[in-house]
Write an enzyme that holds these catalytic residues in place. Structure first.
Site, PDB file in Angstrom:
ATOM      1  N   HIS A 308       0.847  -1.192   0.000  1.00 42.91           N
ATOM      2  CA  HIS A 308       0.000   0.000   0.000  1.00 42.91           C
ATOM      3  C   HIS A 308       0.876   1.233   0.000  1.00 42.91           C
ATOM      4  O   HIS A 308       1.938   1.231   0.635  1.00 42.91           O
ATOM      5  CB  HIS A 308      -0.924   0.013   1.237  1.00 42.91           C
ATOM      6  N   ASP A 366      -7.953  -5.575  -0.088  1.00 38.93           N
ATOM      7  CA  ASP A 366      -8.427  -6.302  -1.271  1.00 38.93           C
ATOM      8  C   ASP A 366      -8.043  -7.770  -1.257  1.00 38.93           C
ATOM      9  O   ASP A 366      -8.594  -8.564  -2.010  1.00 38.93           O
ATOM     10  CB  ASP A 366      -7.866  -5.640  -2.545  1.00 38.93           C
TER      11      ASP A 366
HETATM   12  N1  CMC Z   1       4.385  -7.398  -4.983  1.00 38.16           N
HETATM   13  C1  CMC Z   1       5.751  -7.369  -5.137  1.00 38.16           C
HETATM   14  N2  CMC Z   1       6.502  -6.268  -4.951  1.00 38.16           N
HETATM   15  C2  CMC Z   1       5.861  -5.122  -4.616  1.00 38.16           C
HETATM   16  C3  CMC Z   1       4.461  -5.077  -4.438  1.00 38.16           C
HETATM   17  C4  CMC Z   1       3.719  -6.279  -4.616  1.00 38.16           C
HETATM   18  N3  CMC Z   1       2.383  -6.288  -4.469  1.00 38.16           N
HETATM   19  N4  CMC Z   1       4.083  -3.817  -4.103  1.00 38.16           N
HETATM   20  C5  CMC Z   1       5.218  -3.095  -4.063  1.00 38.16           C
HETATM   21  N5  CMC Z   1       6.289  -3.872  -4.373  1.00 38.16           N
HETATM   22  C6  CMC Z   1       7.717  -3.465  -4.384  1.00 38.16           C
HETATM   23  C7  CMC Z   1       8.018  -2.656  -5.631  1.00 38.16           C
HETATM   24  O1  CMC Z   1       8.471  -3.470  -6.680  1.00 38.16           O
HETATM   25  C8  CMC Z   1       9.066  -1.694  -5.124  1.00 38.16           C
HETATM   26  O2  CMC Z   1      10.287  -2.372  -5.100  1.00 38.16           O
HETATM   27  P1  CMC Z   1      11.692  -1.568  -5.353  1.00 38.16           P
HETATM   28  O3  CMC Z   1      11.791  -0.602  -4.214  1.00 38.16           O
HETATM   29  O4  CMC Z   1      12.734  -2.645  -5.322  1.00 38.16           O
HETATM   30  O5  CMC Z   1      11.550  -0.897  -6.684  1.00 38.16           O
HETATM   31  C9  CMC Z   1       8.657  -1.424  -3.664  1.00 38.16           C
HETATM   32  O6  CMC Z   1       7.892  -2.584  -3.266  1.00 38.16           O
HETATM   33  C10 CMC Z   1       7.787  -0.179  -3.488  1.00 38.16           C
HETATM   34  O7  CMC Z   1       6.696  -0.262  -4.400  1.00 38.16           O
HETATM   35  P2  CMC Z   1       6.058   1.006  -5.125  1.00 38.16           P
HETATM   36  O8  CMC Z   1       5.346   0.550  -6.370  1.00 38.16           O
HETATM   37  O9  CMC Z   1       7.074   2.091  -5.280  1.00 38.16           O
HETATM   38  O10 CMC Z   1       5.007   1.459  -4.043  1.00 38.16           O
HETATM   39  P3  CMC Z   1       3.745   2.354  -4.300  1.00 38.16           P
HETATM   40  O11 CMC Z   1       3.452   3.030  -3.024  1.00 38.16           O
HETATM   41  O12 CMC Z   1       3.922   3.206  -5.501  1.00 38.16           O
HETATM   42  O13 CMC Z   1       2.618   1.260  -4.675  1.00 38.16           O
HETATM   43  C11 CMC Z   1       0.788  -0.207  -4.607  1.00 38.16           C
HETATM   44  C12 CMC Z   1       1.594   0.851  -3.843  1.00 38.16           C
HETATM   45  C13 CMC Z   1      -0.483  -0.530  -3.799  1.00 38.16           C
HETATM   46  C14 CMC Z   1       0.351   0.350  -5.972  1.00 38.16           C
HETATM   47  C15 CMC Z   1       1.668  -1.484  -4.790  1.00 38.16           C
HETATM   48  O14 CMC Z   1       2.039  -2.018  -3.540  1.00 38.16           O
HETATM   49  C16 CMC Z   1       0.969  -2.558  -5.642  1.00 38.16           C
HETATM   50  O15 CMC Z   1       1.039  -2.506  -6.872  1.00 38.16           O
HETATM   51  N6  CMC Z   1       0.283  -3.544  -4.967  1.00 38.16           N
HETATM   52  C17 CMC Z   1      -0.487  -4.535  -5.687  1.00 38.16           C
HETATM   53  C18 CMC Z   1      -1.838  -3.948  -6.084  1.00 38.16           C
HETATM   54  C19 CMC Z   1      -2.796  -3.811  -4.920  1.00 38.16           C
HETATM   55  O16 CMC Z   1      -2.976  -4.729  -4.132  1.00 38.16           O
HETATM   56  N7  CMC Z   1      -3.464  -2.631  -4.841  1.00 38.16           N
HETATM   57  C20 CMC Z   1      -4.499  -2.387  -3.849  1.00 38.16           C
HETATM   58  C21 CMC Z   1      -4.151  -1.296  -2.883  1.00 38.16           C
HETATM   59  S1  CMC Z   1      -5.327  -1.270  -1.493  1.00 38.16           S
HETATM   60  C22 CMC Z   1      -6.833  -0.783  -2.198  1.00 38.16           C
HETATM   61  C23 CMC Z   1      -6.845   0.640  -2.612  1.00 38.16           C
HETATM   62  O17 CMC Z   1      -6.709   1.508  -1.730  1.00 38.16           O
HETATM   63  O18 CMC Z   1      -7.014   0.893  -3.816  1.00 38.16           O
END
Ligand code: CMC
Length: 431
Positions: A308, A366
């Site tokens: 998240h 989710d």
């Molecule tokens: N699986 C594997 N690696 C992950 C994941 C994951 N689900 N989420 C983040 N990472 C890694 C990412 O690759 C990055 O690694 P590095 O630092 O080596 O590049 C690090 O963790 C930070 O990730 P980020 O993408 O920079 O983080 P963010 O804050 O931009 O993204 C997120 C948050 C929710 C989009 C992401 O965690 C994700 O894509 N999760 C899967 C989708 C999901 O479950 N979304 C629902 C969110 S809750 C409902 C809502 O509020 O909408």
């Protein structure tokens, strides 16, 4: 806005600017950069708004480190346990918990607006049967502005109020209609003697040949899902609603924009994507392969339902949702369902893996909501529409707050331009 006595000094080139700092009631201090361009001739750069407050708000607060989510100050776990969705809607919209009379009046107003204009049935029939229900929802909610002309004037508080009640009341009807249409069954009209969640379940699962008896445990679980998704401060879809609304667009158009944004798999679409992922994994022995893929920098695969932007410890909504999932699965006797087995083992494997611990990736709301909805009989394509109907009240509350804010301006971000400098047009024969 609170205290402007603290300031931050920013020096660059031969300039030094003093910027006011505001202390919120909760959360980190905020540096006011509004005069930065006018006084310093520079912009700030913050793709993804990871450090930028786009508005001031009194509705919802999240402390990602502590795993805390407050609506108007009340913790989400207390609301999920002691309150119910329509009371939380009132709280979000009007700022305080209602008295018994206020609640009765509000519930009555919502209940009497649950039917949609009969001509909307024809509008639905223009969609292909195999359209994703989110595609139908974006279209139908946007089209409400073509059906309810008497609640489009955003400068009139009464019209804003009627539009708000209409959307909270009609979104379950619209989501259920999108579902019924997609499976070729007739639309089921709402019933005013049922509570909000039970009415939605009945509109989804009753057929003219056989009524649907609402199980109170399932209705309570549905109400919890709605409550847990009601608002989440300035997330992508809420910011989209605010940005759309900042131009003066009508409320139905703004909420349709929010639904469109919510659809993406990184946001509300994650619940569908998560269940599809669990089904794709299929059996417990394939979990290590998927964990390895999620950790592989060269593989775009991510564990859906994990991580998240704000919560870096745990998602308090997920804790309540997990409990609810246990209750529902117990009631329906599906604890041994293979998807559930994969979910449980995947959760364990990820939580024990240093990659996920170091990056503070925990199951989010989710991860569990899809499991409950699947057990209730919803197809995966309905998961995000249900998120959309629950979040409608949050979008509306934030939109109303923005419209009432005297500092409100059209949203207009700047950019760090990396393209060509000005150059002269070259005639086609000379290229
Ligand atoms: N699986 C594997 N690696 C992950 C994941 C994951 N689900 N989420 C983040 N990472 C890694 C990412 O690759 C990055 O690694 P590095 O630092 O080596 O590049 C690090 O963790 C930070 O990730 P980020 O993408 O920079 O983080 P963010 O804050 O931009 O993204 C997120 C948050 C929710 C989009 C992401 O965690 C994700 O894509 N999760 C899967 C989708 C999901 O479950 N979304 C629902 C969110 S809750 C409902 C809502 O509020 O909408």
């Amino acid at each position: 806005m609170s205290d402007t006595q603290k300031t931050a000094k920013l020096s660059f080139g031969d300039q030094e600017l003093e910027l006011p700092i505001y202390s919120p009631t909760a959360g980190p201090d905020v540096i006011d950069i509004r005069r930065l361009y006018a006084d310093g001739g520079v912009f700030t750069y913050d793709p993804g708004f990871t450090s930028t407050a786009s508005c001031d708000s009194t509705i919802t607060f999240i402390d990602g480190g502590k795993g805390e989510l407050l609506h108007r100050g009340y913790p989400i776990d207390q609301l999920a346990e002691k309150s119910h969705y329509l009371e939380v809607c009132y709280l979000l919209l009007y700022g305080e918990l209602p008295s018994a009379t206020e609640l009765e009046d509000f519930e009555g107003r919502v209940t009497r607006h649950t039917m949609v204009h009969e001509q909307m049935h024809n509008f639905f029939r223009g969609f292909r049967r195999d359209a994703h229900p989110m595609a139908t929802m974006v279209g139908v909610v946007g089209a409400m502005s073509a059906f309810y002309h008497d609640s489009l004037d955003i400068s009139d508080p009464d019209q804003r109020e009627v539009a708000s009640i209409r959307m909270i009341a009609k979104l379950p009807t619209i989501a259920a209609m999108a579902y019924k249409y997609s499976i070729g069954q007739p639309f089921v009209y709402p019933r005013n003697d049922l509570d909000y969640a039970s009415n939605f379940l009945r509109m989804c699962f009753a057929v003219p040949a056989e009524d649907y008896e609402v199980n109170p445990i399932l209705s309570r679980a549905m109400d919890r899902i709605l409550t847990l998704h009601a608002d989440h401060e300035q997330n992508a879809s809420t910011s989209t609603v605010r940005l759309a609304g900042s131009s003066g667009a009508n409320p139905f158009a703004c909420i349709a924009a929010g639904i469109a944004c919510l659809w993406g798999p990184a946001h509300g679409g994650a619940n569908q994507a998560c269940l599809e992922m669990l089904k794709e994994i299929g059996s417990v022995d394939r979990i290590p392969e998927y964990i390895a893929r999620a950790k592989d920098k060269d593989d775009p695969f991510r564990l859906m339902g994990f991580g998240h932007r704000v919560y870096k410890n745990f998602d308090p909504r997920a804790t309540v949702m997990k409990q609810s999932a246990d209750e529902v699965l117990d009631l329906l006797g599906v604890e041994n369902n293979p998807v559930l087995q994969v979910a449980k083992e995947l959760e364990k494997a990820a939580l024990n893996d240093p990659y996920f611990a170091e990056k503070k990736l925990f199951p989010n709301v989710d991860f569990y909501s899809g499991i409950i909805l699947e057990a209730m009989g919803f197809p995966t394509s309905m998961f995000t529409p249900i998120f959309a109907l629950s979040r409608t009240v949050g979008w509306i509350s934030q939109w109303k707050e923005m419209i009432g804010d005297p500092q409100q301006k059209i949203g207009r971000p700047r950019q760090l331009y990396q393209g060509e400098s000005a150059r002269d047009y070259v005639d086609v024969e000379k290229r």
